[in-house]
Design a protein around this motif. Structure first.
Motif, PDB file in Angstrom:
ATOM      1  N   ALA A  54       0.832  -1.207   0.000  1.00 53.08           N
ATOM      2  CA  ALA A  54       0.000   0.000   0.000  1.00 53.08           C
ATOM      3  C   ALA A  54       0.864   1.253   0.000  1.00 53.08           C
ATOM      4  O   ALA A  54       0.574   2.223  -0.708  1.00 53.08           O
ATOM      5  N   GLY A  55       1.939   1.231   0.766  1.00 55.57           N
ATOM      6  CA  GLY A  55       2.837   2.382   0.801  1.00 55.57           C
ATOM      7  C   GLY A  55       3.523   2.610  -0.524  1.00 55.57           C
ATOM      8  O   GLY A  55       3.755   3.757  -0.923  1.00 55.57           O
ATOM      9  N   ALA A  56       3.864   1.534  -1.217  1.00 56.93           N
ATOM     10  CA  ALA A  56       4.494   1.673  -2.530  1.00 56.93           C
ATOM     11  C   ALA A  56       3.551   2.342  -3.518  1.00 56.93           C
ATOM     12  O   ALA A  56       3.970   3.176  -4.326  1.00 56.93           O
ATOM     13  N   LEU A  57       2.288   2.000  -3.440  1.00 57.86           N
ATOM     14  CA  LEU A  57       1.310   2.615  -4.337  1.00 57.86           C
ATOM     15  C   LEU A  57       1.062   4.078  -3.985  1.00 57.86           C
ATOM     16  O   LEU A  57       0.992   4.936  -4.862  1.00 57.86           O
ATOM     17  N   VAL A  58       0.953   4.366  -2.692  1.00 54.95           N
ATOM     18  CA  VAL A  58       0.639   5.726  -2.257  1.00 54.95           C
ATOM     19  C   VAL A  58       1.814   6.664  -2.494  1.00 54.95           C
ATOM     20  O   VAL A  58       1.636   7.787  -2.961  1.00 54.95           O
ATOM     21  N   GLN A  59       3.029   6.219  -2.175  1.00 55.54           N
ATOM     22  CA  GLN A  59       4.171   7.120  -2.329  1.00 55.54           C
ATOM     23  C   GLN A  59       4.453   7.422  -3.787  1.00 55.54           C
ATOM     24  O   GLN A  59       4.965   8.476  -4.107  1.00 55.54           O
ATOM     25  N   ALA A  60       4.108   6.505  -4.667  1.00 51.72           N
ATOM     26  CA  ALA A  60       4.314   6.759  -6.084  1.00 51.72           C
ATOM     27  C   ALA A  60       3.231   7.687  -6.651  1.00 51.72           C
ATOM     28  O   ALA A  60       3.480   8.426  -7.589  1.00 51.72           O
ATOM     29  N   ALA A  61       2.057   7.659  -6.054  1.00 53.42           N
ATOM     30  CA  ALA A  61       0.957   8.466  -6.581  1.00 53.42           C
ATOM     31  C   ALA A  61       1.072   9.936  -6.187  1.00 53.42           C
ATOM     32  O   ALA A  61       0.917  10.818  -7.021  1.00 53.42           O
ATOM     33  N   TRP A  62       1.298  10.215  -4.921  1.00 49.58           N
ATOM     34  CA  TRP A  62       1.390  11.593  -4.430  1.00 49.58           C
ATOM     35  C   TRP A  62       2.743  11.743  -3.763  1.00 49.58           C
ATOM     36  O   TRP A  62       2.910  11.351  -2.606  1.00 49.58           O
ATOM     37  N   PHE A  63       3.700  12.326  -4.455  1.00 51.13           N
ATOM     38  CA  PHE A  63       5.075  12.259  -3.957  1.00 51.13           C
ATOM     39  C   PHE A  63       5.298  12.798  -2.550  1.00 51.13           C
ATOM     40  O   PHE A  63       5.579  12.024  -1.663  1.00 51.13           O
ATOM     41  N   PRO A  64       5.188  14.045  -2.272  1.00 52.05           N
ATOM     42  CA  PRO A  64       5.630  14.413  -0.917  1.00 52.05           C
ATOM     43  C   PRO A  64       4.686  13.907   0.165  1.00 52.05           C
ATOM     44  O   PRO A  64       5.117  13.339   1.156  1.00 52.05           O
ATOM     45  N   GLY A  65       3.392  14.090  -0.028  1.00 52.01           N
ATOM     46  CA  GLY A  65       2.431  13.652   0.983  1.00 52.01           C
ATOM     47  C   GLY A  65       2.286  12.142   1.045  1.00 52.01           C
ATOM     48  O   GLY A  65       2.118  11.566   2.118  1.00 52.01           O
ATOM     49  N   GLY A  66       2.330  11.508  -0.103  1.00 54.63           N
ATOM     50  CA  GLY A  66       2.204  10.056  -0.136  1.00 54.63           C
ATOM     51  C   GLY A  66       3.363   9.353   0.535  1.00 54.63           C
ATOM     52  O   GLY A  66       3.193   8.326   1.195  1.00 54.63           O
TER      53      GLY A  66
END
Length: 156
Positions: A54-66
């Motif tokens: 889940a973190g891999a998907l989120v950090q790739a989608a919204w860079f600083p906040g993700g």
């Protein structure tokens, strides 16, 4: 009247002098295996792997906040494992599941497909290194734990 109550309370808390000495319970690696704790460690490892994906998907989608959200989720799982099991291994087990999942996700397919989006290597490096730093911080955090045998400070 209150002197009698105080004496009765003091006697209730005083250790028995005629009791035979007991051997201390083994701890750490000498402790017997506990099936509930083993099940908790397996569940924590799976939860760590799910948080990594889940973190891999989120950090790739919204860079600083993700990235911050992914690291906060990882920190929550690592610290929860530490608190639930009351051991450092409780933080390292979900961290190991997290790291294994991140390594598996980082390996692309032979066709060239890649799970992480973009090609932003800095965000990917911050995600991997940040997750490892968070795992070590959560595992070594001393956090005021209370002894199971005594509710007061052990120095008294």
């Amino acid at each position: 009247m209150s002197g009698r109550k105080d004496r009765a309370r003091a006697e209730a808390r005083a250790p028995r002098t005629n009791a035979p000495p007991r051997a201390p319970e083994p701890t750490g690696m000498a402790a017997p295996l506990n099936p509930r704790r083993i099940g908790a460690y397996i569940a924590l490892a799976v939860l760590g792997a799910l948080v990594a994906v889940a973190g891999a998907l989120v950090q790739a989608a919204w860079f600083p906040g993700g990235l911050l959200l992914a690291l906060a989720g990882a920190a929550g799982v690592f610290y929860a494992g530490r608190v639930l099991t009351r051991t450092q291994l409780g933080a390292f087990v979900p961290a190991a599941g997290w790291l294994i999942a991140v390594v598996v996700v980082l390996n692309g397919r032979p066709e060239g497909d890649f799970f992480f989006g973009g090609g932003d290597e800095i965000a990917l490096a911050l995600f991997v290194l940040g997750g490892m730093v968070v795992a070590v911080i959560c595992a070594t955090f001393a956090g005021g734990s209370i002894s199971a045998n005594d509710q007061e400070r052990s120095g008294r």
